[in-house]
Write a protein that holds these residues in place. Sequence first.
Motif, short mmCIF file in Angstrom:
data_model
loop_
_atom_site.label_atom_id
_atom_site.label_comp_id
_atom_site.label_asym_id
_atom_site.label_seq_id
_atom_site.Cartn_x
_atom_site.Cartn_y
_atom_site.Cartn_z
N VAL A 21 12.64 -6.07 -24.30
CA VAL A 21 13.06 -6.25 -23.11
C VAL A 21 12.06 -6.27 -21.94
O VAL A 21 11.66 -4.99 -22.18
CB VAL A 21 14.46 -5.55 -22.83
N TYR A 492 20.74 -7.05 -24.25
CA TYR A 492 20.23 -7.23 -25.43
C TYR A 492 21.15 -6.81 -26.53
O TYR A 492 21.11 -7.32 -27.52
CB TYR A 492 18.89 -6.39 -25.59
N GLU A 496 22.38 -8.96 -29.63
CA GLU A 496 21.78 -8.50 -31.01
C GLU A 496 22.89 -8.74 -32.03
O GLU A 496 22.92 -8.78 -33.14
CB GLU A 496 21.20 -7.18 -31.19
N LEU A 558 14.71 -11.34 -21.29
CA LEU A 558 14.85 -10.98 -22.92
C LEU A 558 15.12 -12.31 -23.63
O LEU A 558 15.38 -13.45 -23.05
CB LEU A 558 16.12 -10.04 -23.13
N ASP A 560 16.39 -13.82 -27.69
CA ASP A 560 16.95 -13.34 -28.97
C ASP A 560 16.24 -13.14 -30.16
O ASP A 560 15.34 -13.79 -30.26
CB ASP A 560 17.86 -14.61 -29.14
#
Length: 571
Positions: A21, A492, A496, A558, A560
């Motif tokens: 990140v 994030y 996730e 960020l 993926d």
Amino acid sequence: MMNPREINLSDPKWLPGEKAVIKGVKASASSDNAVVTHTMLKVMAEGGNAVDAAIAGCMVQAAVEPYMTNHTGTVTFLCYNAKEDKYYQLDSMGTFPSDLPAHMPVPQGMGVYATIPPRSVIPGFMPGLKALYEKFATKPWAELCEEAIWWAENGHHVSCFEFELNVFEEDFVTFFPEGRAFYMPNGRFPHVGEKFGSKEMAETLGKVAEEGPDYMITGGWAEAFIEKANDMGWMITKEHMTETPARWIEPLRFKIGEYEIVSLAPPQQQGIFLALVLGILEKLGIKKVKPYSADHIFYMAHTLKLAQTICGYSSDPEVLSFEVNTFLDGHFHESLARLIEGMKPKVDLTNHTRFTTGFGGGVSFLDRFSGAGKMPTPRQNSHQDQPTGSCELSIVDSEGNWVQMMNTLQSGGIPGQVVKGIPMVGSHAVPNVQSSHMQYYQTKGARIRCVIGNTMVLKDGKPVMQLGTPGNVHVSVAQVLCNYLFFGMEPYEAVEAPRMLGLQEGGSIVIEDRIPEEVQKELMALGLQMKVSGIWDYHMGSFQICYLDKDTGELCTLADPRRCGVADGIK
């Protein structure tokens, strides 16, 4: 920030996996490709704004990721203009000529892209970029094309991910001789580490730089496109190329708790879909439910399915007379939540689930296109037979302008064909199928109902996060927002977490293979059979996000972990 021309995309460091990140930057960019991200940062570092960066990024992306996007496909755009304190939406999907029958030159079954035979459409990519450039850009058009021309001329290193997807799409992209010549210049797909480019594409983009986007709308490329279409029996004319212009739209806004959501308004369905899903989940009391428990998965599966069904009653507001506010009505959401709550069984349905659900159940139209998953016993990964997706861009410049947009091969040009170095896929939109998340009415000026995911989260009227993704976008944005808004996850962490498809006909759900066995058993007692996709399934999306840290207010970005995404910024 890196020099994008020095990036080797075959370097394993760019492959899917854990991503850092990026925090505390003045400007940020996130895309699913290192070259694209650093091209956009370079544009902003040299004085361009977020829209300049977005245009250059789209042009480059179609040159280095022809397996994901191309210069004839779709452009959608959501932005916050800081100077005006205003939000804008642009819809520039490909469109259907109003007075011609459907043209489907690739038969059903020729690869994943022909699971539903795609239809020829008028390209939307260049009309979209033209509209963006005329309204917001500051740099010379030709300058924004330079990097795309360089990459087409010099080629990029093929990654493991690209090679895998080329093989995955082989039957479709090589159906015509023109496709074989483009994708297999030496009689085969370029191997990992080899360079792939197109001199013919570079020549076309050179003309685009010199003559502007009109070269592919009404100019020399458009004439070659029309000639190819006519030779194949699709009798379009130059008038069809401008029959349905890109459309500026007031984006959809609605409140969830202390936040406000800004998303794509109809004909795009993402905004009303999010309003339905988040509104229903709020009425179900999802905040009190443990994340990824059986109750959470039960509620999410039913809500995703029900919301998609209801979205079938929306379309292009210039064609149908539906009321958008109906989809935003809290009383409506409360009634729908009661319907879902009523599906909770009073008895243990484990035996019913074991004996009656699974591959023997029916599969809906939408689920056939999204992939059916595999049974979790024994647990195994699955490679869904579904298209690989598109390209999302997330950009914030130093002036506080936010841009979230998609460029994609979807809904562009003649399926399987290549004209002057520009490959095309066509459109998977269908008429008269309400359950589809891509549906159209064939009349002059009409635009496709689709589910592209460009979305922003606001607090006190200003953006605090923007996000979007390709890959099962009809279900994935809502799940990430649920994690962020209701479960309080950091961005994030929200990205996730495991993602799933909506409840399928036949009583099964498909979810990434990270759900404990005890939760699977509880789901069976609730009447749901769990199937699994991969542990990290790239078909479940590749989110590109920019956001402000909740504690510090710093700009962060960020990417993926499921694909080759790269996020970075300018300090």
